[in-house]
Design a protein around this motif. Structure first.
Motif, mmCIF file in Angstrom:
data_model
loop_
_atom_site.group_PDB
_atom_site.id
_atom_site.type_symbol
_atom_site.label_atom_id
_atom_site.label_comp_id
_atom_site.label_asym_id
_atom_site.label_seq_id
_atom_site.Cartn_x
_atom_site.Cartn_y
_atom_site.Cartn_z
ATOM 1 N N ILE A 165 1.087 -1.008 0.538
ATOM 2 C CA ILE A 165 -0.486 -0.052 -0.174
ATOM 3 C C ILE A 165 1.145 0.881 0.140
ATOM 4 O O ILE A 165 0.327 2.331 -1.044
ATOM 5 C CB ILE A 165 -0.990 0.411 1.530
ATOM 6 N N GLY A 166 1.981 0.605 0.602
ATOM 7 C CA GLY A 166 2.620 2.071 0.693
ATOM 8 C C GLY A 166 3.451 2.653 -0.705
ATOM 9 O O GLY A 166 3.496 4.067 -0.780
ATOM 10 N N ILE A 167 4.092 1.786 -0.911
ATOM 11 C CA ILE A 167 4.283 2.224 -2.010
ATOM 12 C C ILE A 167 3.814 2.288 -3.286
ATOM 13 O O ILE A 167 4.292 2.909 -4.537
ATOM 14 C CB ILE A 167 5.687 1.203 -2.768
ATOM 15 N N CYS A 168 2.694 1.716 -3.168
ATOM 16 C CA CYS A 168 1.607 2.276 -4.652
ATOM 17 C C CYS A 168 0.335 3.473 -4.016
ATOM 18 O O CYS A 168 -0.013 3.933 -5.026
ATOM 19 C CB CYS A 168 0.624 1.195 -4.457
ATOM 20 N N LEU A 169 0.687 4.197 -3.508
ATOM 21 C CA LEU A 169 0.485 5.327 -3.370
ATOM 22 C C LEU A 169 0.626 6.158 -4.533
ATOM 23 O O LEU A 169 -0.184 7.397 -4.806
ATOM 24 C CB LEU A 169 1.224 6.501 -2.180
ATOM 25 N N PRO A 170 1.890 6.075 -4.809
ATOM 26 C CA PRO A 170 1.737 7.175 -6.025
ATOM 27 C C PRO A 170 0.430 6.694 -6.981
ATOM 28 O O PRO A 170 0.407 8.094 -8.034
ATOM 29 C CB PRO A 170 3.151 7.726 -6.776
ATOM 30 N N LEU A 171 0.184 5.309 -7.017
ATOM 31 C CA LEU A 171 -1.003 5.733 -8.495
ATOM 32 C C LEU A 171 -2.287 5.674 -7.609
ATOM 33 O O LEU A 171 -3.067 6.293 -8.279
ATOM 34 C CB LEU A 171 -0.894 4.034 -8.123
ATOM 35 N N TYR A 172 -2.280 6.275 -6.483
ATOM 36 C CA TYR A 172 -3.586 6.553 -6.091
ATOM 37 C C TYR A 172 -3.436 8.531 -6.328
ATOM 38 O O TYR A 172 -4.593 8.811 -6.061
ATOM 39 C CB TYR A 172 -3.564 7.167 -4.555
#
Length: 320
Positions: A165-172
């Motif tokens: 979830i942390g490393i995918c924050l840019p996708l959000y």
């Protein structure tokens, strides 16, 4: 691994994300016509909802399957799938707002990254589903013994939620800020592409090295102790470097949109990978046939970032 087991694991892998996918599709088709508190909560809190999906569909369900099968193999496979699922979840959520060109660039890059990683994963596993679990989990299984069944829930799955979830924050961020495309988006895309290419080349060179050593072993000939050619001549872990480039490139996208704080997720991931690097190298040094060569390799070759060999190796090359 038998064909039946391989097929069974493949079916399980395809079916396991369905609870989250079906619930989300039901939400999209009913949230406007239903004023129930549940739909309102799902509507107003997309990031929290993603964590709920992850907790129940990955942490709980994957853990139960891993407990039944006595193998936590599936989380490795889904490391390359979950970012794609999160990408499309963030892009299709009713509150999403974004520049379509940036979204398209990030979507294409994420799919290319995922396909590249999936290819390397299945090539390494000889195109089998769940043939083995990560060696780190296997080691912890032996270390914790009878307590592993509950420790694995936290060490294998809850920890993965924080990382993924942390490393995918840019996708959000990309799908929650509508700002025109600019030069920094192309810089970010370039960094991501470099990461994908370096990761693919490094994994391919490592795969070819392993295959060559396997054939030498079968023929009863001495195995080559260390891979120090191609990208591996300039970095001890170029595959890790490529992977980090990919995620830091994604962070540039969110930094450009005014959310530089998302680098925290990537930073935590890099710190974890640094620890994994240490474990991998300790494992190498425990193998007698390669220990001496690997110690020299450590002294003369950069850990992650590709760089020139030290003078010691240059002298060694001249002598040989």
């Amino acid at each position: 691994m038998s064909r039946r087991s391989n097929l069974k694991n493949a079916v399980v892998a395809f079916l396991v994300p369905l609870p989250s996918i079906l619930f989300y599709l039901y939400f999209l088709s009913h949230f406007q016509s239903n004023c129930a508190p549940l739909w309102s909560w799902c509507f107003h809190h997309p990031l929290l909802l993603a964590n709920v999906f992850f907790f129940f569909n990955v942490n709980v369900l994957f853990w139960l399957i891993g407990f039944i099968q006595s193998s936590n193999w599936m989380i490795d496979l889904y490391w390359m799938v979950i970012p794609v699922l999160l990408l499309h979840y963030y892009a299709t959520h009713p509150l999403a707002q974004f520049d379509p060109w940036r979204s398209m660039i990030v979507t294409v890059l994420t799919w290319v990254w995922s396909i590249r990683l999936a290819h390397s994963y299945f090539r390494r596993e000889e195109w089998q589903w769940g043939a083995r679990e990560d060696w780190r989990f296997a080691d912890m299984r032996l270390q914790y013994g009878k307590h592993w069944w509950w420790i694995s829930f936290f060490s294998v799955y809850v920890s993965q939620q924080i990382l993924l979830i942390g490393i995918c924050l840019p996708l959000y961020v990309v799908h929650s800020v509508d700002k025109p495309l600019n030069i920094w988006d192309f810089v970010a895309a370039g960094v991501c592409l470099c990461g994908i290419v370096i990761g693919y080349l490094a994994d391919t060179q490592l795969h070819n090295f392993v295959i060559r050593n396997t054939k030498l072993k079968e023929l009863g000939k001495p195995m080559v102790p260390n891979l120090d050619r191609g990208l591996w001549r300039y970095s001890r872990h170029p595959n890790y470097f490529g992977e980090q480039l990919w995620w830091w490139g994604m962070t540039v996208f969110s930094w450009n949109l005014g959310h530089g704080w998302t680098c925290v997720g990537c930073l935590i991931n890099s710190m974890c990978l640094a620890y994994v690097t240490f474990l991998v190298e300790q494992r190498m040094l425990k193998q007698e046939y390669r220990a001496e060569a690997y110690r020299l390799y450590q002294k003369t070759t950069s850990v992650w970032v590709p760089w020139f060999k030290s003078s010691a190796i240059a002298v060694k090359d001249k002598v040989t």
